[in-house]
Scaffold this active site. Sequence first.
Site, PDB file in Angstrom:
ATOM      1  N   ALA A  11     -25.535  -7.794 -19.268  1.00  0.00           N
ATOM      2  CA  ALA A  11     -26.462  -7.114 -18.175  1.00  0.00           C
ATOM      3  C   ALA A  11     -26.953  -5.946 -18.645  1.00  0.00           C
ATOM      4  O   ALA A  11     -27.977  -5.479 -18.398  1.00  0.00           O
ATOM      5  CB  ALA A  11     -26.261  -7.197 -16.655  1.00  0.00           C
ATOM      6  N   GLY A  14     -26.055  -5.572 -25.477  1.00  0.00           N
ATOM      7  CA  GLY A  14     -25.749  -6.820 -26.230  1.00  0.00           C
ATOM      8  C   GLY A  14     -25.210  -6.310 -27.819  1.00  0.00           C
ATOM      9  O   GLY A  14     -25.419  -5.406 -28.119  1.00  0.00           O
ATOM     10  N   ARG A  15     -24.671  -7.539 -28.553  1.00  0.00           N
ATOM     11  CA  ARG A  15     -24.128  -7.036 -29.806  1.00  0.00           C
ATOM     12  C   ARG A  15     -24.024  -8.095 -30.612  1.00  0.00           C
ATOM     13  O   ARG A  15     -23.742  -9.464 -29.977  1.00  0.00           O
ATOM     14  CB  ARG A  15     -22.844  -6.287 -29.800  1.00  0.00           C
ATOM     15  CG  ARG A  15     -21.774  -6.975 -29.096  1.00  0.00           C
ATOM     16  CD  ARG A  15     -21.474  -6.520 -27.888  1.00  0.00           C
ATOM     17  NE  ARG A  15     -20.430  -7.357 -27.032  1.00  0.00           N
ATOM     18  CZ  ARG A  15     -19.037  -6.841 -27.212  1.00  0.00           C
ATOM     19  NH1 ARG A  15     -18.880  -5.922 -27.820  1.00  0.00           N
ATOM     20  NH2 ARG A  15     -18.199  -7.453 -26.554  1.00  0.00           N
ATOM     21  N   ASP A 235     -20.640 -15.645 -20.137  1.00  0.00           N
ATOM     22  CA  ASP A 235     -19.863 -14.566 -20.746  1.00  0.00           C
ATOM     23  C   ASP A 235     -18.477 -14.490 -19.977  1.00  0.00           C
ATOM     24  O   ASP A 235     -17.515 -14.230 -20.785  1.00  0.00           O
ATOM     25  CB  ASP A 235     -20.475 -13.158 -20.718  1.00  0.00           C
ATOM     26  CG  ASP A 235     -21.064 -12.487 -19.461  1.00  0.00           C
ATOM     27  OD1 ASP A 235     -20.529 -13.312 -18.354  1.00  0.00           O
ATOM     28  OD2 ASP A 235     -21.868 -11.810 -19.233  1.00  0.00           O
ATOM     29  N   GLN A 303     -21.802   2.676 -13.721  1.00  0.00           N
ATOM     30  CA  GLN A 303     -22.776   2.785 -14.866  1.00  0.00           C
ATOM     31  C   GLN A 303     -24.155   3.354 -14.291  1.00  0.00           C
ATOM     32  O   GLN A 303     -24.725   4.033 -14.859  1.00  0.00           O
ATOM     33  CB  GLN A 303     -23.035   1.200 -15.092  1.00  0.00           C
ATOM     34  CG  GLN A 303     -22.209   0.901 -16.165  1.00  0.00           C
ATOM     35  CD  GLN A 303     -22.298  -0.762 -16.483  1.00  0.00           C
ATOM     36  OE1 GLN A 303     -22.886  -1.343 -15.904  1.00  0.00           O
ATOM     37  NE2 GLN A 303     -21.478  -1.571 -17.139  1.00  0.00           N
TER      38      GLN A 303
END
Length: 492
Positions: A11, A14-15, A235, A303
């Site tokens: 969320a 990304g990678r 995920d 976060q």
Amino acid sequence: MNNYLAVDIGASSGRLVSATLQGGQLHLQELHRFNNSFTEKDGHDYWNIDDLLEEIIQGLQKAKQNGIHSCTLGIDTWAVDYVLLDKEGNRIHEVYAYRDARTLHAPDRLHQLISREDVYEKTGIQELNFNTLYQLFVHDREQLAQADKILMVPDYLYYRLTGIMVNEMTNASTMQLLNVNTREFDEDLLSLLQLRRDQFSELAEPGRVLGSLLPELVQKYNLPDCQIILVPTHDTASAVAGVPSQREESWAYISSGTWSLLGMEQSEALNTKAAMQANYTNEWGAYGTYRFLKNIMGLWMIQEVRREGGSAHSFAELTQLASAETPFASLVLCNQSSFLNPDSMTLEIQRFCEDTGQPIPRTPGALARCIFDSLALSYRDALHELQRLTDETVAKLHIVGGGANNELLCQLTADLLEIEVQAGPSESTAIGNIVVQLISSGALEDLKAAGRVIAQSFSTRLYKPQLLEGSKELLDRWEHLKRQTMSTTQIS
């Protein structure tokens, strides 16, 4: 040497990760990393879905620049969000983000038409106001009627890369539309939403080979020759496949990232009334398993606090600052719905503490300490529920994902849960994505063999429980806080 690529999108980021299997060990290399977030438009929150596709292509270009000319590829993302396509395969509407406020009261409205008990008996999925069932319930009816196909986010990305439409099972199960007995879409729930079965694609198991990248993409962007394999696209399902367990001991896990998912791997769904009342879910896992788990708010809270502070401190620095603060000075109920997507997480935490007569955390360290202490106490509640519901005693708790790097939180978890905690690997989601590709390709036999390889390939840290002074008083205060706010809306 075979190359395996994992696209892992969460969320917030990304990678694209490449992996090789050499001498019984997995070797990972991150080739591309990018940010991900939803944006507000016309009063709603949407994902930038086309940007994600562009980032995947950039990652594949980097893979080829790094000498990877042939590979397999799997994609995992978050759950519950969906894409509407017309008969030509074009997107009808922006992709709503699950934190959008449109579903806040949707469960109460839907359950005037069908009881919560009936839905849980059918699906075994916990009630979260952002589940796809509730999102579709409030979606514009004309747009839904126009939709030829409804794909989940990773299904859509697979489609754009291959031209093939499927609904991968682990992610589809989070829709709260699949029947645990028939293992198909539930006709009663589809009828309630005024949807047809043919508006969804074939349900497909992880491990299936979808085919190759579209030739036009390969030629236009100079991409590697990729065989596309369907992995557990949720995920969390990939993260559980990436746990370094040989599936022999009695173990539980926390997949610790934006969300904390605490649960056990089961061979059958546990959709009892007691499980429903505790709001546990039975999400489908790889190879016929179920993830019997509970959603806990997770690192989203820190976060957001970090972002609101201008990212002045790294997560490691916030953990250090928290370690210097007085333990358990202020506590919050992490799963209160007001923490789902507040205008300010910092102010929401401070407001909760003020309303409940606790010291107000004002510094970054005090806010971080409040979050970590509260998360560990939430994990304690969930593990006790889990053991009671399954009638199993958990011998070891695996913490995987980004939270495995938080030494303070891992030790707090071991202490409060009075259990041995094995933390790591932090890259479990990408690892789980990759090991399913390895199993599908015949390089590994099964998840048990994968667990051995993961344990041999990645370092972990063991946290043994230590005695907490004043634990009885702390737990009494925690129980009082829960009773004090019992009427407050919870997300689970």
